[in-house]
Design a protein around this motif. Structure first.
Motif, PDB file in Angstrom:
ATOM      1  N   VAL A 141      42.784  43.183  50.839  1.00 15.18           N
ATOM      2  CA  VAL A 141      41.821  42.197  51.341  1.00 15.18           C
ATOM      3  C   VAL A 141      40.453  42.502  50.747  1.00 15.18           C
ATOM      4  CG1 VAL A 141      40.687  41.248  53.385  1.00 15.18           C
ATOM      5  CG2 VAL A 141      43.093  41.902  53.493  1.00 15.18           C
ATOM      6  N   VAL A 142      39.758  41.462  50.301  1.00 12.78           N
ATOM      7  CA  VAL A 142      38.408  41.612  49.770  1.00 12.78           C
ATOM      8  C   VAL A 142      37.439  40.871  50.681  1.00 12.78           C
ATOM      9  CG1 VAL A 142      36.856  41.118  47.853  1.00 12.78           C
ATOM     10  CG2 VAL A 142      39.191  41.855  47.385  1.00 12.78           C
ATOM     11  N   LYS A 143      36.511  41.592  51.273  1.00 11.70           N
ATOM     12  CA  LYS A 143      35.470  40.993  52.105  1.00 11.70           C
ATOM     13  C   LYS A 143      34.245  40.759  51.222  1.00 11.70           C
ATOM     14  CE  LYS A 143      37.190  43.460  56.175  1.00 11.70           C
ATOM     15  NZ  LYS A 143      36.879  44.468  57.224  1.00 11.70           N
ATOM     16  N   ILE A 144      34.088  39.512  50.792  1.00 18.65           N
ATOM     17  CA  ILE A 144      33.057  39.177  49.815  1.00 18.65           C
ATOM     18  C   ILE A 144      31.657  39.499  50.323  1.00 18.65           C
ATOM     19  CG2 ILE A 144      32.064  37.303  48.433  1.00 18.65           C
ATOM     20  CD1 ILE A 144      34.824  38.084  47.570  1.00 18.65           C
ATOM     21  N   ARG A 145      31.429  39.389  51.630  1.00 17.49           N
ATOM     22  CA  ARG A 145      30.090  39.595  52.177  1.00 17.49           C
ATOM     23  C   ARG A 145      29.712  41.069  52.290  1.00 17.49           C
ATOM     24  NH1 ARG A 145      29.776  35.012  57.037  1.00 17.49           N
ATOM     25  NH2 ARG A 145      30.165  33.195  55.666  1.00 17.49           N
ATOM     26  N   SER A 146      30.687  41.960  52.176  1.00 16.32           N
ATOM     27  CA  SER A 146      30.389  43.388  52.275  1.00 16.32           C
ATOM     28  C   SER A 146      30.076  43.965  50.900  1.00 16.32           C
ATOM     29  CB  SER A 146      31.567  44.143  52.892  1.00 16.32           C
ATOM     30  OG  SER A 146      32.664  44.149  51.997  1.00 16.32           O
ATOM     31  N   SER A 147      29.357  45.071  50.882  1.00 13.03           N
ATOM     32  CA  SER A 147      28.999  45.703  49.609  1.00 13.03           C
ATOM     33  C   SER A 147      30.232  46.218  48.878  1.00 13.03           C
ATOM     34  CB  SER A 147      28.026  46.866  49.859  1.00 13.03           C
ATOM     35  OG  SER A 147      28.614  47.839  50.722  1.00 13.03           O
ATOM     36  N   TYR A 148      31.246  46.655  49.644  1.00  6.77           N
ATOM     37  CA  TYR A 148      32.470  47.158  49.025  1.00  6.77           C
ATOM     38  C   TYR A 148      33.276  46.017  48.400  1.00  6.77           C
ATOM     39  CZ  TYR A 148      31.095  50.964  52.091  1.00  6.77           C
ATOM     40  OH  TYR A 148      30.380  51.935  52.726  1.00  6.77           O
ATOM     41  N   GLY A 149      33.293  44.862  49.054  1.00  6.08           N
ATOM     42  CA  GLY A 149      33.966  43.700  48.483  1.00  6.08           C
ATOM     43  C   GLY A 149      33.291  43.246  47.203  1.00  6.08           C
ATOM     44  N   ILE A 150      31.956  43.258  47.210  1.00  8.36           N
ATOM     45  CA  ILE A 150      31.212  42.889  45.997  1.00  8.36           C
ATOM     46  C   ILE A 150      31.508  43.883  44.875  1.00  8.36           C
ATOM     47  CG2 ILE A 150      28.895  42.675  45.006  1.00  8.36           C
ATOM     48  CD1 ILE A 150      27.958  41.692  47.765  1.00  8.36           C
ATOM     49  N   ALA A 151      31.614  45.174  45.215  1.00 13.69           N
ATOM     50  CA  ALA A 151      31.907  46.202  44.207  1.00 13.69           C
ATOM     51  C   ALA A 151      33.293  45.984  43.597  1.00 13.69           C
ATOM     52  CB  ALA A 151      31.818  47.592  44.833  1.00 13.69           C
ATOM     53  N   LYS A 152      34.265  45.582  44.428  1.00 16.31           N
ATOM     54  CA  LYS A 152      35.619  45.322  43.921  1.00 16.31           C
ATOM     55  C   LYS A 152      35.628  44.143  42.947  1.00 16.31           C
ATOM     56  CE  LYS A 152      38.162  47.005  47.985  1.00 16.31           C
ATOM     57  NZ  LYS A 152      39.043  46.609  49.107  1.00 16.31           N
ATOM     58  N   VAL A 153      34.984  43.048  43.359  1.00 13.80           N
ATOM     59  CA  VAL A 153      34.936  41.859  42.503  1.00 13.80           C
ATOM     60  C   VAL A 153      34.189  42.173  41.211  1.00 13.80           C
ATOM     61  CG1 VAL A 153      34.083  39.494  42.319  1.00 13.80           C
ATOM     62  CG2 VAL A 153      35.107  40.283  44.460  1.00 13.80           C
ATOM     63  N   THR A 154      33.101  42.926  41.325  1.00 11.96           N
ATOM     64  CA  THR A 154      32.340  43.315  40.139  1.00 11.96           C
ATOM     65  C   THR A 154      33.179  44.168  39.201  1.00 11.96           C
ATOM     66  OG1 THR A 154      30.273  43.297  41.427  1.00 11.96           O
ATOM     67  CG2 THR A 154      30.245  44.473  39.317  1.00 11.96           C
ATOM     68  N   GLY A 155      33.976  45.079  39.765  1.00 12.78           N
ATOM     69  CA  GLY A 155      34.834  45.932  38.953  1.00 12.78           C
ATOM     70  C   GLY A 155      35.866  45.140  38.175  1.00 12.78           C
ATOM     71  N   VAL A 156      36.475  44.149  38.850  1.00 13.55           N
ATOM     72  CA  VAL A 156      37.455  43.297  38.168  1.00 13.55           C
ATOM     73  C   VAL A 156      36.784  42.503  37.050  1.00 13.55           C
ATOM     74  CG1 VAL A 156      39.038  41.351  38.459  1.00 13.55           C
ATOM     75  CG2 VAL A 156      38.933  43.143  40.203  1.00 13.55           C
ATOM     76  N   ALA A 157      35.575  41.983  37.337  1.00 13.29           N
ATOM     77  CA  ALA A 157      34.848  41.202  36.328  1.00 13.29           C
ATOM     78  C   ALA A 157      34.475  42.067  35.130  1.00 13.29           C
ATOM     79  CB  ALA A 157      33.592  40.592  36.956  1.00 13.29           C
ATOM     80  N   LEU A 158      34.067  43.299  35.374  1.00 15.68           N
ATOM     81  CA  LEU A 158      33.707  44.210  34.282  1.00 15.68           C
ATOM     82  C   LEU A 158      34.920  44.528  33.410  1.00 15.68           C
ATOM     83  CD1 LEU A 158      31.277  46.739  36.046  1.00 15.68           C
ATOM     84  CD2 LEU A 158      30.695  45.059  34.293  1.00 15.68           C
ATOM     85  N   CYS A 159      36.075  44.728  34.050  1.00 12.40           N
ATOM     86  CA  CYS A 159      37.299  45.004  33.283  1.00 12.40           C
ATOM     87  C   CYS A 159      37.677  43.819  32.400  1.00 12.40           C
ATOM     88  CB  CYS A 159      38.448  45.351  34.232  1.00 12.40           C
ATOM     89  SG  CYS A 159      38.388  47.030  34.858  1.00 12.40           S
ATOM     90  N   LEU A 160      37.596  42.618  32.955  1.00 16.94           N
ATOM     91  CA  LEU A 160      37.902  41.424  32.156  1.00 16.94           C
ATOM     92  C   LEU A 160      36.913  41.277  31.005  1.00 16.94           C
ATOM     93  CD1 LEU A 160      38.817  38.802  34.933  1.00 16.94           C
ATOM     94  CD2 LEU A 160      40.355  39.837  33.252  1.00 16.94           C
TER      95      LEU A 160
END
Length: 371
Positions: A121-140
């Motif tokens: 689960v990714v909680k977009i509003r949390s800092s950890y959720g943002i870090a996960k999405v950012t990590g995926v974007a950086l990998c792509l």
């Protein structure tokens, strides 16, 4: 002492994988068939595993059902045959540096797979959720930069490299390079799916040794069939006393044998996240060794892409580690999440069976009373 040893073991694992990338690339540069090489490496991995499993599990092993064997066959087809053949083909089309750089995306690929399967689960509003999405974007972004941006090149460290071959990634067309980059990503996705499916198999048949050996045997047969269809010229199957034989023995005994054992030990000591954070070190080792031993020209695009992939890896791992620290009951990784879901399913099934047995028992008791 064990904590200090874990750091040493983690570095050794990266050195082993660096050697694998360099040796396989050197073999492919000499024109050896990728399909035949995969078959020989699978066969070499089976040689020590089969007798060890036979001696160790001869008294504890229980029979496998046809459905379980079918699942193991399909898992071997995905993880041992399809994934490894795709990864070797991608290495032929790119460079050892690119292979090692994109390998940093493996934990992120597993995370994305878990997200698709609703294990994560990714909680977009949390800092950890943002870090996960950012990590995926950086990998792509890292993968796309490696594929589409070359940039200035760096001169090889050693112009008189040890391994010579008639083909090299330095001479490849842009289209071939792009194809190899995305083949690598496809191979890593197949590998991640194989890792996740392993959890269910081990729940159904909790014997890691026999599950591994059975898949290895199936993989050897499958890769042998693929190689026989792809390479009908018997001359392409000839093993010579050169780098090809070294690669086969190294992949079979050192990578499939020693490295896998060290990884299991390291994860038991420090956890899967600790092992994953050392992946970028393998990228640095491979970049230097491929330039020194193979004379590969390192491009700025590969370095920038590797840096973005490393940043994406650390971003996702940081978010996961922080979530685990705050929520001790949360899932640590995709495999553990899968196991938890599988346990809940089995527990519900068991409760249903117990309830059914209880009803049948009460029914029999009432019949007895009536009689």
């Amino acid at each position: 002492m064990d904590t200090k040893n874990a750091y040493v073991v983690a570095i050794i694992i990266q050195v082993i994988y660096t050697g694998m990338f360099v040796l396989i690339k050197a073999t492919l540069n000499q024109g050896f068939s990728t399909f035949v090489l995969v078959f020989y490496c699978q066969a070499a991995a089976c040689l020590p595993l089969v007798p060890i499993a036979a001696l160790r599990e001869r008294r504890n092993a229980r029979s496998m059902s046809f459905m379980l064997l079918l699942k193991l066959f399909l898992c071997a087809l995905l993880g041992n045959t399809f994934s490894i053949n795709i990864l070797n083909a991608s290495l032929k089309y790119t460079s050892a540096t690119v292979q090692s750089a994109i390998s940093n995306s493996k934990p992120v690929v597993i995370f994305c797979l878990a997200l698709v399967l609703r294990m994560e689960v990714v909680k977009i509003r949390s800092s950890y959720g943002i870090a996960k999405v950012t990590g995926v974007a950086l990998c792509l972004a890292g993968v796309f930069i490696i594929a589409f941006f070359t940039g200035p090149s760096l001169s090889p460290v050693n112009h008189h490299h040890a391994f010579h071959g008639h083909s090299s990634s330095n001479l490849m067309s842009r289209g071939t390079w792009i194809k190899g980059t995305f083949l690598k990503l496809l191979g890593d996705i197949a590998w991640a799916m194989w890792i996740v499916f392993q959890a269910a198999l081990l729940k159904e048949y909790p014997n890691r040794m026999l599950v591994t050996v059975t898949q290895c045997v199936f993989g050897t047969v499958q890769t042998g069939v693929v190689a026989a269809v792809a390479e009908r010229d018997i001359a392409r199957w000839k093993l010579r006393l050169d780098i090809t034989l070294v690669t086969v023995l190294y992949s079979g005994f050192v990578v499939s044998g020693l490295s896998n054992y060290l990884q299991v030990w390291c994860m038991e000591m420090k956890g899967p996240v600790f092992l994953a954070i050392w992946f970028p070190l393998g990228f640095v080792f491979t970049m230097f060794c491929s330039s020194f031993f193979l004379g590969e020209v390192i491009h700025l695009g590969s370095i920038l892409g590797g840096i973005l992939l490393t940043g994406g890896l650390y971003s996702v791992l940081w978010a996961k580690s922080k979530e685990t620290a705050i929520e001790p009951c949360s899932e640590v990784n995709a495999i553990e999440t899968f196991e938890i879901a599988y346990d809940e399913k089995e527990e519900k099934k068991l409760e249903g069976d117990q309830k059914k047995d209880k009803e049948e028992h009460e029914g029999e008791a009432s019949i007895t009373i009536c009689n």
